[in-house]
Enzyme design. Structure first.
Site, PDB file in Angstrom:
ATOM      1  CB  SER A  58      -0.961  -0.002   1.195  1.00  0.00           C
ATOM      2  OG  SER A  58      -2.026  -0.898   0.961  1.00  0.00           O
ATOM      3  CE  LYS A  61      -4.539   1.750  -0.572  1.00  0.00           C
ATOM      4  NZ  LYS A  61      -3.945   0.415  -0.602  1.00  0.00           N
ATOM      5  CE1 TYR A 169      -5.304   2.292   3.183  1.00  0.00           C
ATOM      6  CE2 TYR A 169      -5.388   0.051   4.029  1.00  0.00           C
ATOM      7  CZ  TYR A 169      -4.793   1.010   3.244  1.00  0.00           C
ATOM      8  OH  TYR A 169      -3.671   0.694   2.514  1.00  0.00           O
TER       9      TYR A 169
END
Length: 379
Positions: A58, A61, A169
């Site tokens: 992640s 991102k 999230y």
């Protein structure tokens, strides 16, 4: 004891205590490197180095978010306009409100999703490891997991709340990556290479592994200790994961953070206008706290700044109050599923990364190690 010696000691102790097989940390202050070092091994034999390749998960991102904001700057997409023209699939998604016995309660989405919502985790898109209802729905309907990189994992998965009503999230950046490919007419790998990696000379960051001889092994923490875990993302995915598909190195990622800390420019190359970057670093979501995991093999409960109010910017999590480590309000930070972590102060005062390859995510010992490293730098 100097901060460098303190970090050396912290990393060595973490390896000795079995927190992880190996770690690497890099820290910059006002753009200059002030620490680079590691402990343990990346593969059972070779030491971690600043060019060791790891799954960013992640931490992808924030990079994809920068690429999306560049398109906003260029007028190719708007932050607050409905993005259904680019992502028509979002218009037909339903909201999963729960279950009545064995029957899912689904209803049409009422609010059109925007790019701002996708970037700030307010779009309704969730992760099954944080939603028991979503996990149940995906399993019952045999929807592929995010790691399988099949489009069905996006288009067949319902939202978990009405867009714009709360913060959770989720996989909104997968949609952002898909939007970038449709807006530019180029695959995400090509676009990121030209828009981010080449300008910053991030030579080791890619959706594939550029050099297997430098690859770190993922380990799982089990009741019997650390176990090597064969792991690699699919080599022929149906889409490139804007939410977690990149591999990279500590050195490359710190370069990216230094650009953010320097106001969108590094070594004379500007990636984002300073006004756009400043606006993106502000809070764009509701304040939230601990995220409870419903899948302990994927993640522990997520609370990277215990006791501190946090929200989402358009680039990552931001703290809404000063932390015990003396992190300034508004510092952007986040992490990757294999327990890599980063922070970058919005004024460029400090930026740091901690790399390892360990699951489940949000390992409490690694979170504490990261906090102790930051404390050593800021004191």
């Amino acid at each position: 004891m100097t901060s460098a010696k303190t970090i050396d000691r912290l990393l060595a102790k973490a390896v000795d205590d079995g927190v992880g097989a190996g770690f690497y940390t890099m820290v910059a202050r006002r753009g200059g490197l002030v620490y680079s070092g590691g402990a343990g091994t990346r593969d059972g034999t070779s030491p971690w180095r600043e060019d060791t390749i790891a799954w960013l998960a992640s931490m992808t991102k924030s990079i994809v978010a920068v690429a999306a904001l560049q398109l906003v700057e260029h007028g190719a997409v708007e932050l607050d306009a409905p993005i259904v023209d680019v992502l028509p699939e979002l218009a037909t998604l339903q909201v999963l409100e729960g279950y009545d016995g064995e029957v899912p309660r689904l209803r049409p989405v009422r609010t059109q999703v925007t790019l701002r919502m996708l970037l700030s985790h307010t779009s309704g898109a969730g992760y099954s490891f944080l939603s028991a209802d979503l996990a149940r729905y995906q399993q019952k309907n045999r929807i592929p997991t995010n790691l399988e990189l099949k489009l069905a994992s996006l288009v067949d998965t319902p939202l978990v709340y009405e867009p714009g009503t709360t913060t959770m999230y989720g996989n909104g950046l997968e949609w952002v990556g898909l939007a970038i490919t449709r807006i530019t007419g180029r695959d995400l790998a090509t676009h990121l290479q030209e828009a981010v990696f080449d300008p910053l000379r991030m030579t080791d960051t890619a959706f594939g592994i550029v050099d297997r001889s430098r690859m770190a092994t993922v380990h799982a923490k089990t009741p019997n200790g650390l176990t090597a875990l064969p792991f690699e993302l699919p080599s022929a995915p149906e889409f490139l994961s804007g939410g977690g598909g990149l591999y990279g190195t500590p050195r490359d990622y710190l370069t990216f953070l230094r650009m953010l800390g320097a106001g969108g420019i590094l070594n004379g190359v500007r990636l984002l206008d300073s006004e756009m970057l400043t606006a993106a670093q502000q809070s764009h979501s509701m304040v939230f706290g601990r995220a409870a995991s419903v899948n302990p093999t994927t993640s522990h409960d997520i609370d990277l700044l215990p006791g501190t109010s946090v929200s989402w910017s358009l680039l990552g999590m931001r703290n809404e109050e000063r932390t015990p480590q003396d992190r300034p309000v508004g510092t952007v930070a986040w992490a990757g599923g294999a327990n890599c972590y980063y922070w970058v102060d919005t004024d460029g005062a400090t930026a740091g990364v901690l790399f390892t390859q360990l699951v489940p995510f949000a390992d409490p010992d690694v979170v504490r190690l990261f906090a102790d490293i930051e404390q050593a730098i800021r004191t």
